[in-house]
Design a protein around this motif. Structure first.
Motif, short mmCIF file in Angstrom:
data_model
loop_
_atom_site.label_atom_id
_atom_site.label_comp_id
_atom_site.label_asym_id
_atom_site.label_seq_id
_atom_site.Cartn_x
_atom_site.Cartn_y
_atom_site.Cartn_z
N SER A 89 1.10 9.69 6.01
CA SER A 89 1.50 9.28 4.86
C SER A 89 2.40 8.08 4.87
N CYS A 90 2.35 7.00 4.20
CA CYS A 90 3.35 5.73 4.62
C CYS A 90 3.16 4.78 3.34
N ILE A 91 4.03 3.93 3.36
CA ILE A 91 4.17 3.01 2.42
C ILE A 91 4.29 1.29 3.31
N ILE A 92 3.55 0.56 3.09
CA ILE A 92 3.36 -0.67 3.99
C ILE A 92 3.48 -2.01 3.03
N THR A 93 4.19 -2.85 3.76
CA THR A 93 4.43 -4.26 2.96
C THR A 93 3.23 -5.00 3.25
N PRO A 94 3.29 -6.20 2.42
CA PRO A 94 2.23 -7.09 2.75
C PRO A 94 2.18 -7.87 3.96
N VAL A 136 0.77 -1.20 0.03
CA VAL A 136 -0.05 0.10 -0.02
C VAL A 136 0.72 1.17 0.07
N ILE A 137 0.74 2.10 -1.06
CA ILE A 137 1.25 3.62 -0.92
C ILE A 137 0.00 4.35 -0.47
N ILE A 169 4.60 -3.99 7.60
CA ILE A 169 5.47 -3.29 8.19
C ILE A 169 5.40 -2.07 7.40
N VAL A 170 5.34 -0.90 8.36
CA VAL A 170 5.07 0.28 7.77
C VAL A 170 6.12 1.32 7.92
N TYR A 171 6.32 2.11 6.70
CA TYR A 171 7.27 3.05 6.56
C TYR A 171 6.86 4.49 6.48
N LYS A 172 6.89 5.32 7.43
CA LYS A 172 6.33 6.54 7.62
C LYS A 172 6.92 7.63 8.44
#
Length: 244
Positions: free
Chosen positions: A204-209, A190-191, A212-215
């Protein structure tokens, strides 16, 4: 299994009242992103919800569309714009890829608290599709739409889900929970890009299947290099029936 790395970017920018400045800022941030990356801007970032200037917003979207086509030759860029279709205005997602408009989708679920239903014509659920970008299956849900489970099911199977948003800060926990849950349930990346204005949640974030969340709410560009093969690995490891 070969690893397929790609860089994702979520832009977390504040919309100003001067639309030309917003377009210039968007260009500047995109110029900092790597070639062959996926980049997402927040919902109607260029104009905001310009309910009192809808025709002007539509005309500016024409200008912005030409510019984004120019700068998307080596990058994939997603954003929503106010556009006029026939007699009605719509909130329309566009994905720019290799200098062309690769895919468009009107917002289906209009946010009643923001009176969107009074200003926009809603799209049709059947028009929400999974689309392909260089062999990567993608989909989009626009802000309020992530609250509807039938739309999660509609895009099941996509490897990457774009979520442009203008999410209110009083409901930030909802945004964080729903975006992460969507990535886990659909076993996809998810972007998510949300506004950075005073009344907005950021997040706002980038999330893996795997979830794991990058924000980072202090940044205006969130970046993550991901391995797209994680989608297939996750769908094989925990088989819930999603095609892989």
């Amino acid at each position: 299994m070969l690893m397929d790395f790609k860089t994702f970017y979520s832009l977390q920018l504040k919309t100003s009242a001067i639309w030309e400045q917003n377009l210039q800022k968007l260009e500047e941030k995109i110029s900092l992103c790597k070639d062959n990356s996926f980049i997402l801007a927040s919902e109607v970032f260029l104009t905001g919800f310009a309910y009192q200037k809808m025709q002007e917003a539509h005309e500016f979207s024409v200008i912005a569309t030409r510019k984004l086509q120019e700068i998307s030759l080596k990058k994939t860029i997603g954003i929503t714009m106010i556009e006029k279709i026939g007699p009605s205005y719509v909130n329309r997602f566009k994905i720019f890829h290799k200098g062309c408009i690769k895919y468009t989708q009107q917002k289906v679920k209009l946010f009643p608290i923001g009176n969107e239903h009074l200003h926009f014509k809603a799209g049709k659920i059947e028009d929400i599709q999974i689309f392909d970008i260089d062999g990567v299956s993608c989909a989009v849900l626009n802000c309020f739409e992530i609250r509807f489970i039938e739309l999660w099911q509609k895009i099941q199977g996509a490897q990457v889900i774009f979520i442009p948003a203008a999410w209110g800060k009083t409901r930030k926990v909802h945004f964080q929970t729903l975006t992460r849950a969507l990535a886990i349930v659909n076993q996809s990346f998810v972007i998510a890009s949300s506004c950075a204005g005073h009344d907005y949640a950021k997040g706002s974030c980038i999330i893996t299947p795997y979830g794991i969340v990058y924000k980072n709410d202090s940044k205006d560009i969130i970046e993550a290099q991901v391995d797209l093969s994680e989608v297939e690995k996750m769908r094989t490891y925990i088989n819930t029936g999603i095609s892989h």
